[in-house]
Design a protein around this motif. Structure first.
Motif, PDB file in Angstrom:
ATOM      1  N   UNK A  66       5.801  15.657 -37.623  1.00 40.17           N
ATOM      2  CA  UNK A  66       6.361  15.570 -36.327  1.00 40.17           C
ATOM      3  C   UNK A  66       7.371  16.914 -35.882  1.00 40.17           C
ATOM      4  N   UNK A  67       8.087  17.065 -36.802  1.00 36.45           N
ATOM      5  CA  UNK A  67       9.172  18.360 -36.870  1.00 36.45           C
ATOM      6  C   UNK A  67       8.293  19.613 -35.975  1.00 36.45           C
ATOM      7  N   UNK A  68       7.083  19.497 -36.786  1.00 38.56           N
ATOM      8  CA  UNK A  68       6.057  21.095 -36.589  1.00 38.56           C
ATOM      9  C   UNK A  68       5.647  20.708 -35.062  1.00 38.56           C
ATOM     10  N   UNK A 119      13.287  29.906 -32.734  1.00 40.27           N
ATOM     11  CA  UNK A 119      13.796  28.881 -33.755  1.00 40.27           C
ATOM     12  C   UNK A 119      13.821  29.593 -35.123  1.00 40.27           C
ATOM     13  N   UNK A 120      15.097  29.779 -35.641  1.00 42.86           N
ATOM     14  CA  UNK A 120      15.226  30.302 -37.026  1.00 42.86           C
ATOM     15  C   UNK A 120      15.463  29.592 -38.098  1.00 42.86           C
ATOM     16  N   UNK A 165      13.407  23.481 -42.334  1.00 42.86           N
ATOM     17  CA  UNK A 165      12.549  23.104 -41.067  1.00 42.86           C
ATOM     18  C   UNK A 165      13.676  22.510 -40.127  1.00 42.86           C
ATOM     19  N   UNK A 166      13.188  22.336 -38.908  1.00 42.76           N
ATOM     20  CA  UNK A 166      14.153  21.401 -37.992  1.00 42.76           C
ATOM     21  C   UNK A 166      13.926  19.913 -38.317  1.00 42.76           C
ATOM     22  N   UNK A 174      25.915  22.240 -33.246  1.00 37.13           N
ATOM     23  CA  UNK A 174      25.900  20.977 -33.595  1.00 37.13           C
ATOM     24  C   UNK A 174      25.614  20.744 -35.114  1.00 37.13           C
ATOM     25  N   UNK A 175      26.520  20.197 -35.655  1.00 40.54           N
ATOM     26  CA  UNK A 175      26.437  20.262 -37.448  1.00 40.54           C
ATOM     27  C   UNK A 175      25.702  19.178 -37.935  1.00 40.54           C
ATOM     28  N   UNK A 176      24.893  18.429 -37.085  1.00 46.81           N
ATOM     29  CA  UNK A 176      24.308  17.155 -37.799  1.00 46.81           C
ATOM     30  C   UNK A 176      24.893  15.995 -38.184  1.00 46.81           C
TER      31      UNK A 176
END
Length: 117
Positions: A18-20, A33-34, A8-9, A67-69
């Motif tokens: 919150x991500x949902x 969004x994949x 998930x993001x 962006x690699x986080x």
């Protein structure tokens, strides 16, 4: 299109609920969004950016923003015997599992009252 290798993001940054909400809000605005698929190759052929996903799908884009986080660097803390839980685990006062050691910033994970601790 957003490509996220995690299931998930915002996996490390916010709770799933919150991500949902964020995921659904972006999709409602037309963002695809994949999740759960990594990138195996990226190539700019002059006409566009070709992105090969690990699962076999190819995406062509005019532009790629990468962006690699952020992954907390916790090696030294782990070697010192501190508890690691999605970063250096701290309490509400930023105290680690060793009461004489404190941690702050992106390297630590801490309880937030607003999320129930």
């Amino acid at each position: 299109t957003v490509i996220e290798a995690q299931p998930r993001i915002l996996m490390r940054g916010v709770p799933a609920e919150i991500a949902k909400i964020i995921h659904e809000a972006h999709e409602a605005e037309g963002v695809k969004i994949l999740c759960g698929d990594g990138i195996s190759a990226i190539a700019d052929d002059g006409a566009g950016v070709r992105i090969a996903l690990a699962g076999g799908k190819d995406i062509v884009a005019d532009l790629a923003v990468i962006g690699i986080g952020a992954v907390p660097v916790t090696g030294l803390a782990a070697e010192a015997g501190l508890t690691i839980d999605n970063g250096i685990a701290v309490d509400a006062e930023l105290r680690t599992s060793d009461p004489d050691i404190f941690a702050a910033g992106d390297c630590c994970s801490f309880p937030l009252a607003v999320y129930g601790g």
